[in-house]
Design a protein around this motif. Structure first.
Motif, PDB file in Angstrom:
ATOM      1  N   LEU A  61       0.835  -1.202   0.000  1.00  0.00           N
ATOM      2  CA  LEU A  61       0.000   0.000   0.000  1.00  0.00           C
ATOM      3  C   LEU A  61       0.869   1.250   0.000  1.00  0.00           C
ATOM      4  O   LEU A  61       0.585   2.215  -0.722  1.00  0.00           O
ATOM      5  CB  LEU A  61      -0.921  -0.013   1.220  1.00  0.00           C
ATOM      6  N   ASP A  62       1.949   1.229   0.762  1.00  0.00           N
ATOM      7  CA  ASP A  62       2.861   2.374   0.804  1.00  0.00           C
ATOM      8  C   ASP A  62       3.510   2.595  -0.561  1.00  0.00           C
ATOM      9  O   ASP A  62       3.601   3.738  -1.037  1.00  0.00           O
ATOM     10  CB  ASP A  62       3.929   2.146   1.880  1.00  0.00           C
ATOM     11  N   ARG A  63       3.958   1.511  -1.207  1.00  0.00           N
ATOM     12  CA  ARG A  63       4.541   1.643  -2.553  1.00  0.00           C
ATOM     13  C   ARG A  63       3.517   2.204  -3.524  1.00  0.00           C
ATOM     14  O   ARG A  63       3.835   3.066  -4.337  1.00  0.00           O
ATOM     15  CB  ARG A  63       5.028   0.275  -3.049  1.00  0.00           C
ATOM     16  N   TRP A  64       2.277   1.720  -3.450  1.00  0.00           N
ATOM     17  CA  TRP A  64       1.220   2.199  -4.336  1.00  0.00           C
ATOM     18  C   TRP A  64       0.970   3.691  -4.097  1.00  0.00           C
ATOM     19  O   TRP A  64       0.848   4.456  -5.050  1.00  0.00           O
ATOM     20  CB  TRP A  64      -0.052   1.391  -4.091  1.00  0.00           C
ATOM     21  N   ARG A  65       0.900   4.084  -2.836  1.00  0.00           N
ATOM     22  CA  ARG A  65       0.666   5.507  -2.523  1.00  0.00           C
ATOM     23  C   ARG A  65       1.795   6.379  -3.056  1.00  0.00           C
ATOM     24  O   ARG A  65       1.550   7.452  -3.604  1.00  0.00           O
ATOM     25  CB  ARG A  65       0.531   5.696  -1.011  1.00  0.00           C
ATOM     26  N   ARG A  66       3.036   5.927  -2.875  1.00  0.00           N
ATOM     27  CA  ARG A  66       4.165   6.708  -3.395  1.00  0.00           C
ATOM     28  C   ARG A  66       4.113   6.808  -4.915  1.00  0.00           C
ATOM     29  O   ARG A  66       4.402   7.856  -5.482  1.00  0.00           O
ATOM     30  CB  ARG A  66       5.488   6.077  -2.955  1.00  0.00           C
ATOM     31  N   ARG A  67       3.730   5.720  -5.583  1.00  0.00           N
ATOM     32  CA  ARG A  67       3.632   5.743  -7.043  1.00  0.00           C
ATOM     33  C   ARG A  67       2.548   6.722  -7.491  1.00  0.00           C
ATOM     34  O   ARG A  67       2.748   7.514  -8.403  1.00  0.00           O
ATOM     35  CB  ARG A  67       3.309   4.334  -7.560  1.00  0.00           C
ATOM     36  N   VAL A  68       1.403   6.686  -6.806  1.00  0.00           N
ATOM     37  CA  VAL A  68       0.310   7.610  -7.148  1.00  0.00           C
ATOM     38  C   VAL A  68       0.737   9.046  -6.897  1.00  0.00           C
ATOM     39  O   VAL A  68       0.484   9.931  -7.716  1.00  0.00           O
ATOM     40  CB  VAL A  68      -0.966   7.257  -6.337  1.00  0.00           C
ATOM     41  N   GLN A  69       1.417   9.280  -5.788  1.00  0.00           N
ATOM     42  CA  GLN A  69       1.876  10.632  -5.474  1.00  0.00           C
ATOM     43  C   GLN A  69       2.878  11.115  -6.523  1.00  0.00           C
ATOM     44  O   GLN A  69       2.813  12.270  -6.970  1.00  0.00           O
ATOM     45  CB  GLN A  69       2.525  10.647  -4.089  1.00  0.00           C
ATOM     46  N   ALA A  70       3.779  10.249  -6.955  1.00  0.00           N
ATOM     47  CA  ALA A  70       4.746  10.627  -7.990  1.00  0.00           C
ATOM     48  C   ALA A  70       4.029  10.949  -9.300  1.00  0.00           C
ATOM     49  O   ALA A  70       4.385  11.921  -9.985  1.00  0.00           O
ATOM     50  CB  ALA A  70       5.760   9.497  -8.194  1.00  0.00           C
ATOM     51  N   GLU A  71       3.020  10.141  -9.642  1.00  0.00           N
ATOM     52  CA  GLU A  71       2.267  10.423 -10.867  1.00  0.00           C
ATOM     53  C   GLU A  71       1.552  11.754 -10.767  1.00  0.00           C
ATOM     54  O   GLU A  71       1.528  12.536 -11.724  1.00  0.00           O
ATOM     55  CB  GLU A  71       1.254   9.304 -11.130  1.00  0.00           C
ATOM     56  N   ARG A  72       0.968  12.043  -9.611  1.00  0.00           N
ATOM     57  CA  ARG A  72       0.276  13.324  -9.421  1.00  0.00           C
ATOM     58  C   ARG A  72       1.256  14.478  -9.540  1.00  0.00           C
ATOM     59  O   ARG A  72       0.961  15.498 -10.158  1.00  0.00           O
ATOM     60  CB  ARG A  72      -0.416  13.358  -8.063  1.00  0.00           C
ATOM     61  N   GLN A  73       2.436  14.321  -8.937  1.00  0.00           N
ATOM     62  CA  GLN A  73       3.440  15.380  -9.034  1.00  0.00           C
ATOM     63  C   GLN A  73       3.869  15.583 -10.478  1.00  0.00           C
ATOM     64  O   GLN A  73       4.022  16.716 -10.934  1.00  0.00           O
ATOM     65  CB  GLN A  73       4.655  15.050  -8.171  1.00  0.00           C
ATOM     66  N   THR A  74       4.039  14.480 -11.198  1.00  0.00           N
ATOM     67  CA  THR A  74       4.429  14.581 -12.604  1.00  0.00           C
ATOM     68  C   THR A  74       3.344  15.299 -13.399  1.00  0.00           C
ATOM     69  O   THR A  74       3.635  16.194 -14.191  1.00  0.00           O
ATOM     70  CB  THR A  74       4.674  13.174 -13.194  1.00  0.00           C
ATOM     71  N   ARG A  75       2.083  14.913 -13.164  1.00  0.00           N
ATOM     72  CA  ARG A  75       0.980  15.585 -13.863  1.00  0.00           C
ATOM     73  C   ARG A  75       0.928  17.061 -13.515  1.00  0.00           C
ATOM     74  O   ARG A  75       0.715  17.909 -14.369  1.00  0.00           O
ATOM     75  CB  ARG A  75      -0.344  14.923 -13.511  1.00  0.00           C
ATOM     76  N   THR A  76       1.109  17.369 -12.229  1.00  0.00           N
ATOM     77  CA  THR A  76       1.076  18.759 -11.785  1.00  0.00           C
ATOM     78  C   THR A  76       2.202  19.545 -12.447  1.00  0.00           C
ATOM     79  O   THR A  76       1.980  20.653 -12.949  1.00  0.00           O
ATOM     80  CB  THR A  76       1.195  18.840 -10.250  1.00  0.00           C
ATOM     81  N   LEU A  77       3.412  18.970 -12.453  1.00  0.00           N
ATOM     82  CA  LEU A  77       4.539  19.655 -13.100  1.00  0.00           C
ATOM     83  C   LEU A  77       4.301  19.829 -14.595  1.00  0.00           C
ATOM     84  O   LEU A  77       4.587  20.893 -15.163  1.00  0.00           O
ATOM     85  CB  LEU A  77       5.842  18.889 -12.861  1.00  0.00           C
ATOM     86  N   ASP A  78       3.778  18.795 -15.241  1.00  0.00           N
ATOM     87  CA  ASP A  78       3.486  18.894 -16.674  1.00  0.00           C
ATOM     88  C   ASP A  78       2.455  19.978 -16.934  1.00  0.00           C
ATOM     89  O   ASP A  78       2.597  20.770 -17.869  1.00  0.00           O
ATOM     90  CB  ASP A  78       2.985  17.549 -17.219  1.00  0.00           C
ATOM     91  N   ALA A  79       1.418  20.023 -16.096  1.00  0.00           N
ATOM     92  CA  ALA A  79       0.388  21.049 -16.269  1.00  0.00           C
ATOM     93  C   ALA A  79       0.977  22.435 -16.040  1.00  0.00           C
ATOM     94  O   ALA A  79       0.682  23.387 -16.779  1.00  0.00           O
ATOM     95  CB  ALA A  79      -0.772  20.797 -15.295  1.00  0.00           C
ATOM     96  N   TRP A  80       1.837  22.571 -15.050  1.00  0.00           N
ATOM     97  CA  TRP A  80       2.451  23.862 -14.783  1.00  0.00           C
ATOM     98  C   TRP A  80       3.355  24.282 -15.939  1.00  0.00           C
ATOM     99  O   TRP A  80       3.341  25.439 -16.371  1.00  0.00           O
ATOM    100  CB  TRP A  80       3.263  23.792 -13.482  1.00  0.00           C
TER     101      TRP A  80
END
Length: 106
Positions: A61-80
């Motif tokens: 679950l921790d690995r999954w959460r970190r992966r989701v958080q990294a994807e969100r950060q990537t999306r946020t950075l891409d959007a920015w």
């Protein structure tokens, strides 16, 4: 004399039977103790396995959460970055327009 010998032999038989019964009792008690120990061991192993499963689940679950958080950060950075490009392009168009207007006005 024969009666006394018969009485001693009967007493010996009684002692032997009592010892056999006592040995059988001890064997039964030892077997029961061994069975209880095995049961406790099985319960302990089941508890250890449950803890290990819970730990594995928590780590997954921790690995999954970190992966989701990294994807969100990537999306946020891409959007920015996309927004910054758009703003830069708009500012460049605006500046080009002002320059062209100044050139035409002069």
């Amino acid at each position: 004399w024969l009666q006394k010998a018969a009485h001693i032999a009967a007493s010996c038989r009684l002692v032997r039977v009592a010892c056999q019964g006592w040995n059988a009792e001890r064997l039964v008690m030892a077997f029961q103790e061994m069975a209880q120990a095995a049961s406790r061991r099985r319960q302990m192993l089941a508890a250890v396995a449950a803890v290990a499963d819970a730990r594995r689940t928590a780590l997954a679950l921790d690995r999954w959460r970190r992966r989701v958080q990294a994807e969100r950060q990537t999306r946020t950075l891409d959007a920015w970055r996309q927004w910054a490009r758009t703003e830069r392009d708009a500012a460049a168009k605006c500046a080009a327009g002002k320059l062209a207007h100044r050139a035409w006005a002069s």
